[in-house]
Motif scaffolding. Structure first.
Motif, PDB file in Angstrom:
ATOM      1  N   LEU A  48       0.824  -1.209   0.000  1.00  0.00           N
ATOM      2  CA  LEU A  48       0.000   0.000   0.000  1.00  0.00           C
ATOM      3  C   LEU A  48       0.858   1.259   0.000  1.00  0.00           C
ATOM      4  CD1 LEU A  48      -2.771  -1.045   2.558  1.00  0.00           C
ATOM      5  CD2 LEU A  48      -3.020  -0.849   0.081  1.00  0.00           C
ATOM      6  N   GLN A  49       1.945   1.249   0.731  1.00  0.00           N
ATOM      7  CA  GLN A  49       2.831   2.409   0.773  1.00  0.00           C
ATOM      8  C   GLN A  49       3.505   2.646  -0.573  1.00  0.00           C
ATOM      9  OE1 GLN A  49       5.494   1.768   4.084  1.00  0.00           O
ATOM     10  NE2 GLN A  49       3.821   1.748   5.581  1.00  0.00           N
ATOM     11  N   ALA A  52       0.819   4.039  -2.823  1.00  0.00           N
ATOM     12  CA  ALA A  52       0.529   5.444  -2.513  1.00  0.00           C
ATOM     13  C   ALA A  52       1.592   6.358  -3.101  1.00  0.00           C
ATOM     14  CB  ALA A  52       0.445   5.631  -0.999  1.00  0.00           C
ATOM     15  N   LEU A 112      -3.420   8.376   5.074  1.00  0.00           N
ATOM     16  CA  LEU A 112      -2.277   7.511   4.788  1.00  0.00           C
ATOM     17  C   LEU A 112      -1.658   6.969   6.071  1.00  0.00           C
ATOM     18  CD1 LEU A 112      -0.542   9.455   1.876  1.00  0.00           C
ATOM     19  CD2 LEU A 112      -2.040   7.473   1.715  1.00  0.00           C
ATOM     20  N   ILE A 153      -2.149   3.242   6.650  1.00  0.00           N
ATOM     21  CA  ILE A 153      -1.308   2.225   6.001  1.00  0.00           C
ATOM     22  C   ILE A 153       0.100   2.216   6.602  1.00  0.00           C
ATOM     23  CG2 ILE A 153      -2.638   2.283   3.872  1.00  0.00           C
ATOM     24  CD1 ILE A 153      -0.456   3.951   2.585  1.00  0.00           C
ATOM     25  N   ASP A 192       0.732  -3.158  -6.847  1.00  0.00           N
ATOM     26  CA  ASP A 192       0.835  -2.254  -5.696  1.00  0.00           C
ATOM     27  C   ASP A 192      -0.057  -1.025  -5.885  1.00  0.00           C
ATOM     28  OD1 ASP A 192       2.680  -3.890  -4.428  1.00  0.00           O
ATOM     29  OD2 ASP A 192       4.415  -2.817  -5.232  1.00  0.00           O
ATOM     30  N   TYR A 214      -3.398  -0.028  -3.650  1.00  0.00           N
ATOM     31  CA  TYR A 214      -3.632   1.248  -2.978  1.00  0.00           C
ATOM     32  C   TYR A 214      -4.965   1.858  -3.407  1.00  0.00           C
ATOM     33  CZ  TYR A 214      -3.612   6.165  -1.946  1.00  0.00           C
ATOM     34  OH  TYR A 214      -3.998   7.409  -1.512  1.00  0.00           O
TER      35      TYR A 214
END
Length: 253
Positions: free
Chosen positions: A43-44, A47, A68, A71, A206, A210
């Motif tokens: 998720l990072q 993002a 954010l 996450i 990924d 996100y």
């Protein structure tokens, strides 16, 4: 009766945009998106890609920067690594491009992506991001197998390389559209005439992951709360219900 009819009509009207969006995608095959919203590292990474590449043209007004933290990012990490200059931590993710520039470059303002994964599905987003191919008839030079005549250029072409569209006959004799990698990118390889796109596919997974999270940031906590409620019902309420049942039927038996 009249109230019920009105409710059905309202539901149908609300469903029309969804139906139109799905129809716009055509009948292309959609690959299964490897989604795991519990994978905070994925998720990072997603993002970071979304803010670096997508927010240049698309907004995400239903998502705020401080979400954010859900996450695994601290407020300081968001400010230092992701938050654009001039933005505040509580602001929504606004597009960097002005409406005038959008109209001049694309003919219309690109859509907001806050709930795109919820409206079209994760498989659609994942397949779309991997299905660009060279098309000299388009103004951008690119087209998309999932969304024909998409106005969006291929912003990840340096990573993916160049694909071309080919038509082959399937087992049933019908013509099938397929994409073939003819020029490798920084995240793809051509090995003995075969394409290796594993690294690029991982990046797009990924990003899709996100976007799924962004469509409903509270879903991880909601799932956790659901497990707690089920555990409470099984461990606490079920024994109490059993004891109450025994007490109620004791005199009967």
């Amino acid at each position: 009766m009249t109230k019920t009819i009105r409710q059905l009509i309202a539901a149908a009207v609300l469903a029309l945009p969804m139906a139109g969006a799905l129809a716009a995608g055509g009948g292309a095959h959609l690959d299964k998106a490897p989604i795991d919203i519990k994978d905070t590292e994925s998720l990072q990474r997603g993002a970071q890609m979304f803010t670096n590449y997508c927010l240049s043209c698309h907004s995400a007004n239903a998502m705020r920067w401080n979400r954010l933290q859900d996450i695994g990012l601290s407020e300081q990490q968001i400010k230092d690594n992701i938050l654009p200059p001039g933005a505040k931590i509580g602001d929504p993710m606004k597009v960097a491009m002005t409406p005038a520039d959008a109209k001049a470059w694309f003919g219309a303002m690109p859509p907001d992506l806050s709930v795109i994964a919820r409206s079209r599905g994760a498989d659609y987003v994942y397949s779309y991001l991997r299905s660009f191919y060279k098309d000299p008839t388009r103004e951008t030079g690119w087209n998309n197998l999932v969304f024909d005549k998409a106005a969006m250029p291929h912003v990840f072409f340096e990573w993916q390389g160049e694909q071309v569209l080919k038509h082959e006959k399937g087992a049933d004799g019908h013509e099938v559209a397929k994409l073939e990698l003819v020029k490798a990118g920084t995240l793809t390889k051509l090995e003995n005439g075969k394409a290796n796109t594993a690294e690029y596919d991982k990046r797009m997974a990924d990003l899709t992951n996100y976007m799924v999270f962004m469509g409903e940031p509270s879903q991880v906590k909601r799932h956790q709360l659901g497990y707690i409620v089920l555990l409470f019902l099984i461990v606490v309420m079920l024994p109490l219900a059993y004891l109450l049942k025994k007490e109620y039927w004791r005199d009967v038996h």
